[in-house]
Scaffold this motif. Structure first.
Motif, PDB file in Angstrom:
ATOM      1  N   GLN A 346       0.677  -1.085  -0.096  1.00 33.81           N
ATOM      2  CA  GLN A 346       0.025   0.054   0.010  1.00 33.81           C
ATOM      3  C   GLN A 346       1.053   1.469   0.143  1.00 33.81           C
ATOM      4  N   LEU A 347       0.184   2.313  -0.357  1.00 36.55           N
ATOM      5  CA  LEU A 347       0.936   3.429  -0.674  1.00 36.55           C
ATOM      6  C   LEU A 347       0.465   4.332   0.617  1.00 36.55           C
ATOM      7  N   ASP A 348       1.307   5.344   1.278  1.00 41.21           N
ATOM      8  CA  ASP A 348       0.552   6.528   2.038  1.00 41.21           C
ATOM      9  C   ASP A 348       0.546   7.707   1.104  1.00 41.21           C
ATOM     10  N   ALA A 349      -0.055   8.727   1.853  1.00 37.57           N
ATOM     11  CA  ALA A 349      -0.217  10.054   1.015  1.00 37.57           C
ATOM     12  C   ALA A 349       1.065  10.869   0.693  1.00 37.57           C
ATOM     13  N   SER A 350       2.125  10.446   1.308  1.00 37.41           N
ATOM     14  CA  SER A 350       3.536  10.694   0.824  1.00 37.41           C
ATOM     15  C   SER A 350       4.315  10.001  -0.035  1.00 37.41           C
ATOM     16  N   GLY A 351       3.583   8.838  -0.631  1.00 35.21           N
ATOM     17  CA  GLY A 351       4.107   7.966  -1.708  1.00 35.21           C
ATOM     18  C   GLY A 351       5.070   6.840  -1.341  1.00 35.21           C
ATOM     19  N   ASN A 352       4.973   6.571   0.238  1.00 35.11           N
ATOM     20  CA  ASN A 352       5.754   5.738   0.871  1.00 35.11           C
ATOM     21  C   ASN A 352       5.080   4.422   0.763  1.00 35.11           C
ATOM     22  N   VAL A 353       5.630   3.211   0.368  1.00 31.93           N
ATOM     23  CA  VAL A 353       5.061   1.841   0.380  1.00 31.93           C
ATOM     24  C   VAL A 353       5.390   1.228   1.453  1.00 31.93           C
ATOM     25  N   ASP A 354       4.389   0.459   2.120  1.00 28.21           N
ATOM     26  CA  ASP A 354       4.319   0.230   3.455  1.00 28.21           C
ATOM     27  C   ASP A 354       5.235  -1.199   3.710  1.00 28.21           C
ATOM     28  N   PHE A 355       5.251  -1.787   2.655  1.00 25.44           N
ATOM     29  CA  PHE A 355       6.321  -3.101   2.734  1.00 25.44           C
ATOM     30  C   PHE A 355       6.833  -3.468   1.547  1.00 25.44           C
ATOM     31  N   TRP A 356       8.058  -4.163   1.467  1.00 25.04           N
ATOM     32  CA  TRP A 356       8.726  -4.619   0.328  1.00 25.04           C
ATOM     33  C   TRP A 356       8.887  -6.020   0.167  1.00 25.04           C
ATOM     34  N   PRO A 357       7.871  -6.738  -0.335  1.00 27.35           N
ATOM     35  CA  PRO A 357       8.128  -8.239  -0.642  1.00 27.35           C
ATOM     36  C   PRO A 357       9.422  -8.517  -1.174  1.00 27.35           C
ATOM     37  N   GLU A 358       9.882 -10.015  -1.059  1.00 34.32           N
ATOM     38  CA  GLU A 358      11.218 -10.196  -1.649  1.00 34.32           C
ATOM     39  C   GLU A 358      11.019 -10.389  -2.949  1.00 34.32           C
ATOM     40  N   GLY A 359      11.831  -9.446  -3.856  1.00 34.20           N
ATOM     41  CA  GLY A 359      11.740  -9.508  -5.276  1.00 34.20           C
ATOM     42  C   GLY A 359      10.617  -8.246  -5.856  1.00 34.20           C
ATOM     43  N   PHE A 360      10.352  -7.574  -4.877  1.00 33.15           N
ATOM     44  CA  PHE A 360       9.493  -6.501  -5.214  1.00 33.15           C
ATOM     45  C   PHE A 360      10.301  -5.275  -5.763  1.00 33.15           C
ATOM     46  N   PHE A 361      10.859  -5.013  -6.615  1.00 26.23           N
ATOM     47  CA  PHE A 361      11.895  -3.791  -7.152  1.00 26.23           C
ATOM     48  C   PHE A 361      12.789  -3.497  -6.107  1.00 26.23           C
ATOM     49  N   ASP A 362      13.706  -4.891  -5.898  1.00 23.93           N
ATOM     50  CA  ASP A 362      14.441  -4.731  -4.708  1.00 23.93           C
ATOM     51  C   ASP A 362      15.925  -4.895  -5.243  1.00 23.93           C
ATOM     52  N   GLN A 363      16.171  -5.191  -6.695  1.00 23.86           N
ATOM     53  CA  GLN A 363      17.494  -5.731  -6.952  1.00 23.86           C
ATOM     54  C   GLN A 363      18.448  -4.645  -7.094  1.00 23.86           C
ATOM     55  N   PHE A 364      18.214  -3.288  -7.159  1.00 23.96           N
ATOM     56  CA  PHE A 364      19.188  -2.292  -6.879  1.00 23.96           C
ATOM     57  C   PHE A 364      19.739  -2.639  -5.603  1.00 23.96           C
ATOM     58  N   ASP A 365      19.023  -2.361  -4.436  1.00 26.77           N
ATOM     59  CA  ASP A 365      19.376  -2.686  -3.103  1.00 26.77           C
ATOM     60  C   ASP A 365      20.344  -3.981  -2.941  1.00 26.77           C
ATOM     61  N   LYS A 366      19.590  -4.966  -3.495  1.00 29.46           N
ATOM     62  CA  LYS A 366      20.522  -6.278  -3.552  1.00 29.46           C
ATOM     63  C   LYS A 366      22.043  -5.987  -3.887  1.00 29.46           C
ATOM     64  N   ASP A 367      21.926  -5.342  -5.184  1.00 30.76           N
ATOM     65  CA  ASP A 367      23.264  -5.187  -6.031  1.00 30.76           C
ATOM     66  C   ASP A 367      24.379  -4.313  -5.168  1.00 30.76           C
ATOM     67  N   MET A 368      23.643  -3.059  -4.537  1.00 28.31           N
ATOM     68  CA  MET A 368      24.570  -2.244  -3.829  1.00 28.31           C
ATOM     69  C   MET A 368      25.090  -2.814  -2.594  1.00 28.31           C
ATOM     70  N   ASN A 369      24.038  -3.885  -2.070  1.00 26.20           N
ATOM     71  CA  ASN A 369      24.756  -4.453  -0.867  1.00 26.20           C
ATOM     72  C   ASN A 369      25.838  -5.411  -0.927  1.00 26.20           C
ATOM     73  N   HIS A 370      25.844  -6.058  -2.394  1.00 24.17           N
ATOM     74  CA  HIS A 370      26.798  -6.912  -2.784  1.00 24.17           C
ATOM     75  C   HIS A 370      27.974  -6.128  -2.945  1.00 24.17           C
ATOM     76  N   PHE A 371      28.113  -4.921  -3.586  1.00 26.54           N
ATOM     77  CA  PHE A 371      29.440  -4.050  -3.714  1.00 26.54           C
ATOM     78  C   PHE A 371      29.790  -3.548  -2.265  1.00 26.54           C
ATOM     79  N   ALA A 372      28.771  -3.467  -1.470  1.00 29.87           N
ATOM     80  CA  ALA A 372      29.439  -3.115  -0.061  1.00 29.87           C
ATOM     81  C   ALA A 372      29.954  -4.272   0.585  1.00 29.87           C
TER      82      ALA A 372
END
Length: 376
Positions: A346-372
């Motif tokens: 769900q979105l709130d009025a500020s456009g925030n997503v309440d939760f991010w299921p595994e695989g839901f547009f999270d590949q960038f974060d996974k890649d950055m964690n790998h490089f870190a």
């Protein structure tokens, strides 16, 4: 507006009950059911368009080819039928489609709300003479479907009669024809860019400039042919060029803009991968553009793999172009006994997503964690 779709034993779905909003975003892994959901709506549209008195569901036609009955029945739980239901603000209509597995069409029974008896006489797949919902009829009949496989640049584009061709076509093949035929159609003020006249031709050009600064378009009849040529320029200082000599993304975006701006209020528009051939900033602009269209009165269901499209929608919510209740997010994943096939952040009025299921547009974060050095 269609507020909910239900499917039983259709393709990969044993049972699906999905709420829809003014703007519905379908995301998820490949082959998880996103396109199947769109196809369930398109096959109704196709049957209505090709035979308004049909008592059989047409699986293969000019818009969509689904194969035989065995291709559309759930392989594990289905036998020889599937059910589909659509709910709007006033009613729910349920259909049962039945057929032998080698057949290429299916018998139709319609079960209106508060009446469990199937209807044998159908007009536009709804009970004839039974006060069928004009909104359901018109929504299904006027539906626009744009696939991910849109046509590329062409030297010329055939002209079709407006009485037979009313949308841009599944591959955008009729977009230039629609633009030429409807060039002077007034555009709703909510979708108008103030610097251009409020007509389809000029507003399409203005929105193309929104995505591609300096873009100009002209549509010119070809003498002694039922066809037109499309000229595109990328700067006010240049001449118009053939589409093949400009960026491929321009001809991929054009059908979407024409479809959105030429739509009437409450029209339903289905779009697969609107981000095709757009750079990241253009993909975010596409999300904002579709959000504006949904806020202006169209109902849009889009399938996307782009987090930039999602973020464009989130920014539109933050700017109050539309409310968070006007957006539905659905994340599809392969059916397993352990996990729900669809989850809906769900979105709130500020456009925030309440939760991010595994695989839901999270590949960038996974890649950055790998490089870190924080993950594999």
């Amino acid at each position: 507006m269609i507020s909910k779709i239900e499917l039983r034993n259709f393709k990969c779905f044993q049972l699906l009950k999905l709420p829809l909003a003014e703007l519905t975003l379908l995301a998820g892994s490949n082959a998880s059911g996103k396109s199947s959901l769109l196809q369930a709506l398109v096959v109704l549209h196709q049957t209505i368009r090709e035979n308004e008195w049909s008592t059989r569901l047409i699986l293969n036609g000019g818009i969509l080819n689904l194969g035989t009955v065995q291709d559309v029945i759930n392989k594990i739980h289905g036998r020889n039928e599937f059910d589909l239901a659509l709910t709007n603000e006033e009613s729910t209509y349920r259909w049962t489609f039945t057929g032998d597995r080698p057949e290429m069409s299916m018998e139709v029974s319609c079960h209106p709300k508060r009446d469990d008896s199937p209807k044998e006489i159908l007009n536009k797949l709804l009970p004839a003479g039974a006060g069928c919902e004009p909104t359901v009829c018109s929504t299904l009949e006027s539906l626009t479907y744009i696939t991910a496989e849109r046509i590329g640049p062409r030297d010329f584009y055939p002209l079709e009669d407006r009485s037979t061709i009313q949308t841009v076509g599944p591959k955008g093949e009729h977009a230039v024809s629609c633009l030429y035929r409807l060039a002077e159609k007034p555009i709703t003020q909510k979708m108008c860019i103030d610097t251009a006249p409020p007509t389809l031709m000029r507003q399409v050009e203005a929105w193309m400039q929104y995505f591609f600064p300096g873009c100009g378009i002209e549509v010119t009849p070809i003498a002694r042919m039922n066809a037109v040529s499309l000229g595109i320029r990328t700067s006010a200082e240049t001449d118009y060029h053939r589409p093949v000599n400009v960026g491929f993304g321009l001809t991929q975006v054009l059908p979407i803009i024409v479809a959105i701006l030429s739509a009437n209020e409450n029209d339903l528009i289905l779009i697969e991968n609107p981000e095709v051939h757009l750079h990241p900033a253009g993909q975010a602009l596409m999300g904002s553009f579709l959000a504006m269209a949904a806020g202006a009165g169209s109902q849009i269901i889009l399938e996307t793999h782009s987090d930039h499209v999602l973020n464009g929608i989130r920014r539109a919510v933050r700017k109050k172009v539309l409310t968070q209740s006007q957006v539905a997010l659905h994340f599809f994943r392969p059916s397993t006994p352990e996990l729900d096939q669809v989850v809906s952040p769900q979105l709130d009025a500020s456009g925030n997503v309440d939760f991010w299921p595994e695989g839901f547009f999270d590949q960038f974060d996974k890649d950055m964690n790998h490089f870190a050095g924080w993950g594999e």
